[in-house]
Design a protein around this motif. Structure first.
Motif, PDB file in Angstrom:
ATOM      1  N   PRO A   1       0.820  -1.225   0.000  1.00 27.05           N
ATOM      2  CA  PRO A   1       0.000   0.000   0.000  1.00 27.05           C
ATOM      3  C   PRO A   1       0.846   1.265   0.000  1.00 27.05           C
ATOM      4  CG  PRO A   1       0.108  -0.919   2.206  1.00 27.05           C
ATOM      5  CD  PRO A   1       0.754  -1.930   1.293  1.00 27.05           C
ATOM      6  N   ASP A   2       0.235   2.336  -0.441  1.00 28.82           N
ATOM      7  CA  ASP A   2       0.861   3.648  -0.336  1.00 28.82           C
ATOM      8  C   ASP A   2       0.813   4.135   1.111  1.00 28.82           C
ATOM      9  OD1 ASP A   2       1.254   4.291  -3.279  1.00 28.82           O
ATOM     10  OD2 ASP A   2      -0.884   3.822  -3.217  1.00 28.82           O
ATOM     11  N   LEU A   3      -0.184   3.664   1.840  1.00 28.14           N
ATOM     12  CA  LEU A   3      -0.367   4.072   3.231  1.00 28.14           C
ATOM     13  C   LEU A   3      -0.983   2.927   4.013  1.00 28.14           C
ATOM     14  CD1 LEU A   3      -0.583   6.283   5.503  1.00 28.14           C
ATOM     15  CD2 LEU A   3      -2.858   6.800   4.579  1.00 28.14           C
TER      16      LEU A   3
ATOM     17  N   SER B   1       6.381  -2.647   8.586  1.00 29.79           N
ATOM     18  CA  SER B   1       5.763  -1.725   7.641  1.00 29.79           C
ATOM     19  C   SER B   1       6.782  -0.720   7.124  1.00 29.79           C
ATOM     20  CB  SER B   1       4.590  -1.004   8.306  1.00 29.79           C
ATOM     21  OG  SER B   1       3.992  -0.089   7.414  1.00 29.79           O
ATOM     22  N   LEU B   2       7.546  -0.134   8.034  1.00 35.40           N
ATOM     23  CA  LEU B   2       8.549   0.842   7.641  1.00 35.40           C
ATOM     24  C   LEU B   2       9.645   0.206   6.796  1.00 35.40           C
ATOM     25  CD1 LEU B   2       8.887   2.805  11.025  1.00 35.40           C
ATOM     26  CD2 LEU B   2       7.716   3.565   8.948  1.00 35.40           C
ATOM     27  N   ALA B   3      10.002  -1.039   7.114  1.00 34.13           N
ATOM     28  CA  ALA B   3      11.039  -1.737   6.354  1.00 34.13           C
ATOM     29  C   ALA B   3      10.613  -1.954   4.907  1.00 34.13           C
ATOM     30  CB  ALA B   3      11.367  -3.077   7.015  1.00 34.13           C
ATOM     31  N   CYS B   4       9.306  -2.023   4.691  1.00 30.50           N
ATOM     32  CA  CYS B   4       8.776  -2.178   3.333  1.00 30.50           C
ATOM     33  C   CYS B   4       8.629  -0.838   2.624  1.00 30.50           C
ATOM     34  CB  CYS B   4       7.423  -2.887   3.377  1.00 30.50           C
ATOM     35  SG  CYS B   4       7.504  -4.613   3.886  1.00 30.50           S
TER      36      CYS B   4
ATOM     37  N   ASP C   1       4.379   4.235   3.991  1.00 35.22           N
ATOM     38  CA  ASP C   1       3.986   5.319   4.894  1.00 35.22           C
ATOM     39  C   ASP C   1       2.990   4.751   5.897  1.00 35.22           C
ATOM     40  OD1 ASP C   1       5.562   7.230   3.757  1.00 35.22           O
ATOM     41  OD2 ASP C   1       3.982   8.156   2.571  1.00 35.22           O
ATOM     42  N   THR C   2       3.269   4.951   7.182  1.00 34.68           N
ATOM     43  CA  THR C   2       2.469   4.322   8.226  1.00 34.68           C
ATOM     44  C   THR C   2       1.955   5.363   9.210  1.00 34.68           C
ATOM     45  OG1 THR C   2       3.848   2.335   8.044  1.00 34.68           O
ATOM     46  CG2 THR C   2       2.453   2.531   9.997  1.00 34.68           C
ATOM     47  N   ILE C   3       0.675   5.260   9.532  1.00 30.81           N
ATOM     48  CA  ILE C   3       0.057   6.127  10.530  1.00 30.81           C
ATOM     49  C   ILE C   3      -0.474   5.264  11.665  1.00 30.81           C
ATOM     50  CG2 ILE C   3      -1.878   7.671  11.043  1.00 30.81           C
ATOM     51  CD1 ILE C   3      -1.689   8.750   8.222  1.00 30.81           C
ATOM     52  N   PHE C   4      -0.120   5.614  12.895  1.00 31.72           N
ATOM     53  CA  PHE C   4      -0.742   4.997  14.058  1.00 31.72           C
ATOM     54  C   PHE C   4      -1.892   5.890  14.484  1.00 31.72           C
ATOM     55  CE2 PHE C   4      -0.769   4.596  18.861  1.00 31.72           C
ATOM     56  CZ  PHE C   4      -1.544   3.445  18.865  1.00 31.72           C
TER      57      PHE C   4
ATOM     58  N   THR D   1       4.123   8.277  12.018  1.00 33.21           N
ATOM     59  CA  THR D   1       3.189   9.390  12.154  1.00 33.21           C
ATOM     60  C   THR D   1       2.022   8.997  13.056  1.00 33.21           C
ATOM     61  OG1 THR D   1       3.749  10.216   9.959  1.00 33.21           O
ATOM     62  CG2 THR D   1       1.664  10.961  10.903  1.00 33.21           C
ATOM     63  N   VAL D   2       1.630   9.884  13.945  1.00 39.66           N
ATOM     64  CA  VAL D   2       0.528   9.618  14.871  1.00 39.66           C
ATOM     65  C   VAL D   2      -0.658  10.514  14.545  1.00 39.66           C
ATOM     66  CG1 VAL D   2      -0.232   9.683  17.279  1.00 39.66           C
ATOM     67  CG2 VAL D   2       2.091   8.911  16.722  1.00 39.66           C
ATOM     68  N   CYS D   3      -1.827   9.898  14.457  1.00 37.92           N
ATOM     69  CA  CYS D   3      -3.091  10.625  14.370  1.00 37.92           C
ATOM     70  C   CYS D   3      -3.786  10.374  15.706  1.00 37.92           C
ATOM     71  CB  CYS D   3      -3.934  10.112  13.195  1.00 37.92           C
ATOM     72  SG  CYS D   3      -5.526  10.936  13.019  1.00 37.92           S
TER      73      CYS D   3
END
Length: 240
Positions: free
Chosen positions: A90-92, A120-123, A126-129, A180-182
């Motif tokens: 995924p893009d995100l 996820s980051l190793a792939c 872009d990751t949001i928690f 990134t945190v939401c």
């Protein structure tokens, strides 16, 4: 390529890069659960987010893969991470766990999140928690009878500060790892000062009402778009 940059793709760009793909990885809230025995994929936060992104520019398709399963924890989800999330490239990826994890050990929760974030980051994803909503703070009269015993437990976990601690530690972990945190949980805490947040839970325990899914979607949209200046194309790029 960032998601907001992908929104600006033209015909040639779509051929090269393809549509936007988002994976949402979480529990019952992500699954789409609202009131007792009800799943709603139309009003769930990720569908609202998809609509908000398409409202910015509808030429680029936004595909969301729902990898949420009701009742699951971050730890149990580790064994499905590759097959149900990462393989889609995924893009995100939006990660949201905590509502069930709070029943277990804090370190188990943090260790599982750490591994999800690392992979996820190793792939290069872009990751949001996205932090979850609050639990109930009391046992409401209209809480389903079969869940009232559990509602007493969740209210205690919320009121004692246990849920606060789990989310605070999870946010700190994400920050240390550059994820990134939401922070939707903080917004729920802010609302709790003036509103009955238990009434904002469709099942009176841990599932937000349809309207409260809008809060998640709006906050996610703001995080994803940031200070972006993406504007809707003046004319369609469907045909050259």
């Amino acid at each position: 390529m960032k998601l907001r940059e992908k929104l600006q793709l033209d015909y040639e760009g779509l051929i090269e890069h393809g549509p936007i793909t988002i994976v949402v990885f979480g529990d019952s809230v992500t699954h789409g659960a609202v009131a007792e025995g009800e799943i709603n994929y139309e009003t769930v936060y990720w569908n609202r987010l998809r609509q908000k992104l398409n409202a910015v520019r509808d030429y680029v398709p936004v595909n969301v893969i729902n990898a949420g399963i009701g009742g699951i924890t971050a730890e149990v989800s580790l064994k499905r991470l590759e097959k149900q999330a990462l393989k889609h490239e995924p893009d995100l990826m939006i990660v949201c766990f905590g509502l069930n994890d709070v029943n277990g050990e804090l370190e188990t929760y943090l260790s599982a999140l750490r591994e999800i974030f690392q992979k996820s980051l190793a792939c290069g994803i872009d990751t949001i928690f996205m932090t979850p909503n609050m639990l109930n703070t009391y046992v409401a009269e209209d809480t389903p009878k079969q869940h009232r015993n559990y509602a007493h437990i969740t209210a205690e976990m919320q009121n004692s500060g246990r849920m606060d601690r789990y989310i605070t530690e999870a946010v700190a972990l994400a920050n240390r790892m550059g994820v990134t945190v939401c922070d939707c949980y903080s917004e729920w805490k802010r609302l709790s000062k003036t509103e009955d947040t238990t009434a904002l839970l469709a099942n009176r325990i841990n599932h937000p009402t349809r309207d409260m899914h809008e809060l998640f979607a709006t906050m996610l949209f703001d995080v994803v778009m940031g200070e972006s200046t993406v504007t809707q194309a003046a004319e369609s790029t469907m045909y050259r």
